[in-house]
Motif scaffolding. Structure first.
Motif, PDB file in Angstrom:
ATOM      1  N   VAL A  50      -1.243  10.279   9.595  1.00 40.39           N
ATOM      2  CA  VAL A  50      -1.976   9.040   9.296  1.00 40.39           C
ATOM      3  C   VAL A  50      -3.021   9.348   8.226  1.00 40.39           C
ATOM      4  O   VAL A  50      -3.738  10.342   8.304  1.00 40.39           O
ATOM      5  N   TYR A  71       7.388   7.006  11.898  1.00 36.74           N
ATOM      6  CA  TYR A  71       7.676   6.250  10.686  1.00 36.74           C
ATOM      7  C   TYR A  71       8.066   4.839  11.075  1.00 36.74           C
ATOM      8  O   TYR A  71       8.664   4.622  12.147  1.00 36.74           O
ATOM      9  N   PRO A  72       7.767   3.853  10.223  1.00 37.51           N
ATOM     10  CA  PRO A  72       8.211   2.489  10.527  1.00 37.51           C
ATOM     11  C   PRO A  72       9.742   2.435  10.624  1.00 37.51           C
ATOM     12  O   PRO A  72      10.437   3.157   9.904  1.00 37.51           O
ATOM     13  N   LEU A  93       0.585   5.819   6.294  1.00 42.71           N
ATOM     14  CA  LEU A  93       0.148   4.772   7.211  1.00 42.71           C
ATOM     15  C   LEU A  93      -1.346   4.927   7.425  1.00 42.71           C
ATOM     16  O   LEU A  93      -1.853   6.049   7.532  1.00 42.71           O
ATOM     17  N   GLY A  97      -1.644   1.280  11.259  1.00 36.53           N
ATOM     18  CA  GLY A  97      -0.188   1.256  11.116  1.00 36.53           C
ATOM     19  C   GLY A  97       0.287   0.534   9.872  1.00 36.53           C
ATOM     20  O   GLY A  97       1.477   0.321   9.688  1.00 36.53           O
ATOM     21  N   LYS A  98      -0.618   0.169   8.987  1.00 38.63           N
ATOM     22  CA  LYS A  98      -0.268  -0.515   7.733  1.00 38.63           C
ATOM     23  C   LYS A  98       0.112   0.526   6.677  1.00 38.63           C
ATOM     24  O   LYS A  98      -0.548   1.561   6.539  1.00 38.63           O
ATOM     25  N   ILE A  99       1.187   0.244   5.927  1.00 40.25           N
ATOM     26  CA  ILE A  99       1.610   1.128   4.848  1.00 40.25           C
ATOM     27  C   ILE A  99       0.627   0.971   3.689  1.00 40.25           C
ATOM     28  O   ILE A  99       0.349  -0.139   3.246  1.00 40.25           O
TER      29      ILE A  99
END
Length: 103
Positions: A50, A71-72, A93, A97-99
């Protein structure tokens, strides 16, 4: 030099050229086959650091440690140098959890 000796010389060169050509084609074919190195060993899966560019492999069933996330879905690198491996070299991320792009 007579026509006969010239024809014989051509015949003698023909198989040699054919063998060299076949060998070169075989080498080129072998070189064009690529080996894809897996991100993780069998029984493992990759996790992403992260807010960082790092990653590691965990045993299947283990939860990612603090500072790492899965990974998403659909964006998991499978092999070194594949589309998602390249993507995650410039993205990560955040803690939500946002890219986000790497700085």
């Amino acid at each position: 030099m007579s026509r006969t000796s010239t024809a014989r010389r051509r015949v003698r060169r023909g198989p040699g050229v054919a063998l060299v050509t076949a060998a070169a084609a075989g080498l080129l074919t072998a070189c064009s086959l690529s080996y894809e190195e897996a991100q993780c060993s069998d029984g493992e899966y990759p996790v992403l650091a992260v807010n960082n560019s790092g990653s590691q492999c965990l045993k299947n069933g283990e939860e990612p440690p603090e500072g790492f996330a899965r990974y998403p879905e659909g964006k998991v690198p499978q092999h070194v140098g594949d589309k998602w491996d390249e993507y995650w070299m410039t993205h990560t991320l955040d803690e939500n959890g946002k890219i986000v792009p790497l700085p």
